[in-house]
Design an enzyme around this catalytic site. Structure first.
Site, short mmCIF file in Angstrom:
data_model
loop_
_atom_site.label_atom_id
_atom_site.label_comp_id
_atom_site.label_asym_id
_atom_site.label_seq_id
_atom_site.Cartn_x
_atom_site.Cartn_y
_atom_site.Cartn_z
N SER A 111 0.81 -1.22 0.00
CA SER A 111 0.00 0.00 0.00
C SER A 111 0.85 1.28 0.00
O SER A 111 1.62 1.51 -0.92
CB SER A 111 -0.95 -0.05 1.20
OG SER A 111 -1.87 0.99 1.14
N ASP A 167 -1.57 1.51 -3.50
CA ASP A 167 -2.35 0.43 -4.12
C ASP A 167 -3.76 0.87 -4.48
O ASP A 167 -4.63 0.05 -4.76
CB ASP A 167 -2.36 -0.82 -3.22
CG ASP A 167 -3.07 -0.59 -1.89
OD1 ASP A 167 -3.22 0.58 -1.49
OD2 ASP A 167 -3.46 -1.59 -1.23
N ALA A 198 -10.40 9.07 8.19
CA ALA A 198 -9.90 10.40 7.83
C ALA A 198 -8.81 10.31 6.75
O ALA A 198 -8.66 11.19 5.92
CB ALA A 198 -9.38 11.12 9.06
N ARG A 213 -4.79 6.23 22.54
CA ARG A 213 -4.97 4.80 22.26
C ARG A 213 -3.60 4.17 21.98
O ARG A 213 -2.72 4.82 21.45
CB ARG A 213 -5.91 4.56 21.08
CG ARG A 213 -5.54 5.30 19.82
CD ARG A 213 -6.53 5.03 18.70
NE ARG A 213 -6.37 3.69 18.15
CZ ARG A 213 -5.56 3.37 17.14
NH1 ARG A 213 -4.81 4.28 16.57
NH2 ARG A 213 -5.49 2.13 16.71
#
Length: 545
Positions: A65, A279, A372, A499
């Site tokens: 990617s 990708d 996002a 997180r």
């Protein structure tokens, strides 16, 4: 069993470096390409087992990617074009990390646990991106498929979403479309042309779009679909892979993180531009204004444009279908407020990671989800598609309802519902802007993003942090959430959450507030709280200003 002898023999040609441990995550396996040969062979084996288990065609995509060119990776695609199930992510990790002499035992373990009938036929579709390492790595995957007697179809160079589409077409016996590249271009371009017939007097200027292909596979495929678009969209392609390096200072991830245009792109002020990632499963839009100020329209802005358009069509068609937008905690607070308060659209928040968003979107008649970073799509339930079709085919429908239902039908057909798809998302966005007669500036002005800041804090063990409420609140360590709450109260229109990273021992901090200075200062104060309460390592975080 002769079958396993073949696996043993072949696996010797794709040996695992001793002691190497890799984890199958949301993005599959990703690391330096030199370390992946054994992984590809073993994922070929696993894809074959998955196909036998599901009695369906499975996809295997060789790509990393938006990672640098020297990396590569692999992800598996389940029968409906979705990501592979969590239990099988576990098997992938288990197979990948088995030392050479333990491979057969690990393989037999999966076969037993899943009660797989080994005489069942297996079919695997394989695709790859433009990285030079993808050639030998996809060959290793094909070796894995044949070692267990599976049939494979090598699609060669395709975008990740194209492979997801092929798998879905194959397993729906062509109901979703034709499982060829030509079938992909035809389906999406025809729907786009039908949609843009509803746009009145579009000038050539309005039909113009500059595309940054990230020097990747998306650039090749945009060229191919362009010839099917019958001049309804004029594309200027930059970073087409002829000279630049994949994802280097270009592509959706670079633009989103740096908040700057990609290198190698000629931009005139006010012109619509977009970037794909390596990708082509992410897209972001942007423009520069007359003061040369850069404006980014990310996944939140894209989800808002699409859901607003769909909501208006549902109202015109007088269809009682529930539409929802699925976001993560990273979605800008302004977008959430606009959707809930102005558009009266249901907003659902989930944990970070495409699979969580996709899953939540399936719970509604129409679920729009975008991270996002620009990865997202729209899902329509079977019932919603049937209601829209009935209305479109009903001869008693009045003109307004008929027009809206036909627009909805073509909108469904321009969307790749299997996964985020930069090409399909681009066509949808371009069609909506044309139909609404909207400029990129008007789209940008729907709402103003609150200033935000993201920071990372190094900790000795990221597992110390545990979260709840879709990662918006920290449950442990003790006292951290209370500290964040009291810091947030000091600022206007503020929020913050933390997180743990999924891949490294760092804690990610997000903060937003009424001004950039306040967002920066809140992010810094929350970082300090994390450092002090969650076992920070190294120097304590320094203020940004």
């Amino acid at each position: 069993m002769a079958q396993f002898q073949d696996v043993l023999k072949q696996s010797g040609l794709h040996p695992k470096p001793a002691g190497l441990v890799l984890q199958y995550g949301t993005a599959g396996f990703r690391t330096n390409a030199k370390l992946l040969d054994h992984i590809m062979f073993r994922m070929g084996l696993l894809a074959t087992l998955r196909s036998k288990k599901t009695k369906a065609t499975i996809g295997l995509m060789v790509t990393a990617s938006h990672n640098p060119e020297e990396d590569n990776g692999v992800k598996l695609v389940d029968p409906m074009g979705e990501m592979v199930t969590p239990a099988w992510e576990g098997y992938a990790t288990q197979l990948a990390n088995a030392e050479q002499e333990e491979l057969l035992a690990a393989l037999k373990d999966v076969i037993e646990k899943e009660a797989i009938n080994m005489s069942q036929e297996a079919d695997v579709f394989v695709g790859k991106d433009t990285r030079s390492s993808s050639v030998s790595l996809s060959k290793a995957a094909l070796d894995g498929v044949s070692a267990l007697g599976g049939h494979s179809k090598d699609y060669g160079l395709v975008t990740t979403p194209q492979l997801h589409y092929m798998v879905c077409c194959q397993n729906t016996q062509g109901k979703y479309g034709e499982a060829t590249e030509e079938g992909y271009y035809k389906k999406f371009s025809q729907a786009f042309i039908q949609l843009t017939k509803n746009a009145s007097n579009c000038t050539d200027d309005q039909k113009h779009l500059s595309v940054d292909g990230a020097n990747g596979i998306g650039a090749l495929k945009v060229r191919e679909i362009e010839s099917h678009l019958k001049k309804e969209l004029h594309i200027s392609l930059f970073n087409d892979g002829s000279t630049g390096k994949l994802n280097h200072q270009c592509g959706a991830d670079f633009v989103k993180v740096q908040q700057n245009p990609p290198t190698g792109m000629k931009m005139n002020s006010g012109e619509r531009c977009c970037s794909f990632d390596g990708d082509a499963d992410r897209i972001v839009y942007y423009y520069t204004d007359s003061e040369r100020q850069f404006h980014l329209l990310d996944g939140d802005k894209i989800a808002t444009l699409i859901s607003t358009f769909l909501k208006e069509l549902l109202t015109q068609a007088a269809l009682d279908l529930e539409i929802a937008v699925v976001q993560t905690a990273y979605a800008n607070g302004s977008s959430t407020n606009y959707l809930e308060d102005t558009m009266k659209v249901v907003v659902r928040c989930t944990k970070t990671g495409v699979k969580h968003l996709h899953h939540a979107a399936q719970e509604f008649d129409i679920g729009v989800y975008f991270e996002a970073n620009g990865h997202g799509t729209v899902l329509f339930s079977k019932a919603a598609e049937e209601k829209i079709q009935q209305l479109a085919e009903d001869s008693n429908t009045n003109d307004e309802r008929k027009r809206a239902s036909l627009l909805l039908q073509n909108t469904i057909n321009v969307i790749n519902q299997t996964v985020g798809d930069a090409i399909s998302d681009m066509l949808l966005i371009e069609a909506i802007l044309a139909i609404k007669g909207m400029t990129i500036q008007q789209w940008d002005a729907i709402y103003r993003d609150l200033p935000s800041r993201q920071l990372k804090v190094k900790v000795s063990d990221r597992r110390v942090i545990d979260t709840a409420d879709a990662e918006r609140r920290a449950v442990s360590p003790a006292g951290l959430q209370e500290a964040i709450d009291s810091l947030v109260k000091k600022y206007s229109r503020a929020r913050s959450f933390v997180r743990p990273s999924g891949t490294e021992d760092v804690v990610r901090v997000y903060a937003e507030a009424d001004t950039q200075e306040n967002a920066d200062s809140l992010a810094h104060e929350v970082s300090l709280a994390v450092y002090r309460l969650a076992g920070g390592v190294g120097e304590e975080p320094k203020p940004l200003h």
